[in-house]
Write an enzyme that holds these catalytic residues in place. Sequence first.
Site, PDB file in Angstrom:
ATOM      1  N   ALA A   1     -17.688  -1.461  -0.225  1.00  0.00           N
ATOM      2  CA  ALA A   1     -17.206   0.009   0.204  1.00  0.00           C
ATOM      3  C   ALA A   1     -18.274   0.928  -0.254  1.00  0.00           C
ATOM      4  O   ALA A   1     -19.412   0.547  -0.719  1.00  0.00           O
ATOM      5  CB  ALA A   1     -15.998   0.117  -0.859  1.00  0.00           C
ATOM      6  N   LYS A   2     -18.101   2.080   0.367  1.00  0.00           N
ATOM      7  CA  LYS A   2     -19.030   3.079   0.172  1.00  0.00           C
ATOM      8  C   LYS A   2     -18.504   4.513   0.063  1.00  0.00           C
ATOM      9  O   LYS A   2     -17.360   4.676   1.113  1.00  0.00           O
ATOM     10  CB  LYS A   2     -20.390   3.089   0.981  1.00  0.00           C
ATOM     11  CG  LYS A   2     -21.641   3.588   0.393  1.00  0.00           C
ATOM     12  CD  LYS A   2     -22.151   2.876  -0.586  1.00  0.00           C
ATOM     13  CE  LYS A   2     -23.378   3.168  -1.413  1.00  0.00           C
ATOM     14  NZ  LYS A   2     -24.053   2.311  -2.216  1.00  0.00           N
TER      15      LYS A   2
END
Length: 449
Positions: free
Chosen positions: A119-120
């Site tokens: 994720a980011k």
Amino acid sequence: MEATTKSGKEDVVSVENLAPLFIAQQRFEQAAAYIAGFKEGLIDFFKAPKRTIGVCFPIEMDDGTVRTFHGYRVLHNHVLGPGKGGIRYHPKVTRAEVASLAALMTWKCAIANLPFGGAKGGVICDPKQLSQTELRRITRRFISELGDAIGPQTDIPAPDMYTDEHTMAWIYDTYDILHPGRNNLPVVTGKPLELGGSLGRTEATGRGCLYATQRFLAGAGLSGLSSVADARVVVQGFGNVGSVVARQFREAGAIIVAVSDSKGGVYTEGGLDLEMVSTQKREVGTVVGTPDTQTLSNEDLLALECDILIPAALGAVIHYDNAERVAARLVVEAANGPVTLMADEILQARQIPVLPDILVNAGGVTVSYFEWVQNLANESWSLEEVNEKLRRKMDAAVDAVMGRWQTLLEGTRGDEANDTSLEINLRIAALVQAIEHVARVTLQRGIWP
Ligand code: NAD
């Protein structure tokens, strides 16, 4: 897209496309070409993020005016576990950039064998123009907008560019206020020590680089370079990662001949006194000017003759226009994406191995995982325990990637018509290893419904 780069002393316009999303997609395609034996179409599922959240919110500034901010949180894949990845604050944050970084986190966690997906996140803002109270309000509002999209078992943020342990403390506090009455510490990592942070987290990326390099050298048998001890090392960048890398390698017996920051580099044939370099950086704001050193440009630093070159600052610093000048025996990517697609090819042809970022700089997310485990168990491990566990994780990751590299090479050699062994590098092997791992687990879980 063309990019202006520096080659030698002249500015030139490179023919190379340096967009991170383009590079990430090309590398995925390169690796996917070596993956076989899965259901048709499965690998395509990994090309796009599973979920992208875009939010827009108003913030009252210190001067009483109101400004609108935009932020993103991308969950690329959660087959291996909850999403894991940093949140960055930067004026150039884009949805596409966040998406490509989220995918990289999927592969990094898979290589390190962590029970996390990728994720980011990011908020478009310029932290240098914002006060601490404005940053706190932006963080609290961004986290409340994300709502239950993040959580200790769903998606766990961490620091990234221009966010730090204070930001993580605000994230925890906001989430905890919205979800009272339970242990919310594992919702975010990179927290201050007194708020559930882990010992060894700050140095983890640099330390992991050392462990990975040591393991690689012990197993790969690069001619004339079998260990870090006595190796002549050049480090670009003297921030969080670069300064720790330099210190860690020196403690392991290496000779740090040059380091740099954005203002330039310093070089000493017999090895730098890193305490003096740190003092110069602290007091003057740059390593340049450290007593008894020679000053050199970042371009010349990358071309220094040495055993190990460690880019630990920015992406795309070794590219089409300067890769021929690299005079190291081994390149270790402590930064994210410092070697471009074309530079990969040039270094491969010149038989200079590159230890890829997704393998070598996974120490940070690995100790983030340790922080999460400690938080879940309400425990606090000693520094020795953290470092020992980190070493084991890095060793296992390097062994797995080197093992896959060998089998990939064996699979293509001897087949004259399709001999691609010269194209297969450690980066391709690492990506193949990661994509296959996630693909296998996807099938083990069974495709829903
Ligand atoms: P940082 O901001 O602490 O340090 C960056 C360093 O790069 C500074 O010394 C800065 O002066 C230098 N720099 C900036 N522009 C430069 C230029 N043009 N030429 C040479 N040096 C320049 O950042 P950091 O946390 O050390 O991160 C460095 C790299 O490592 C980034 O690519 C980051 O994505 C990657 N990384 C960091 C972590 C982590 O845990 N911090 C984990 C994985 C990857």
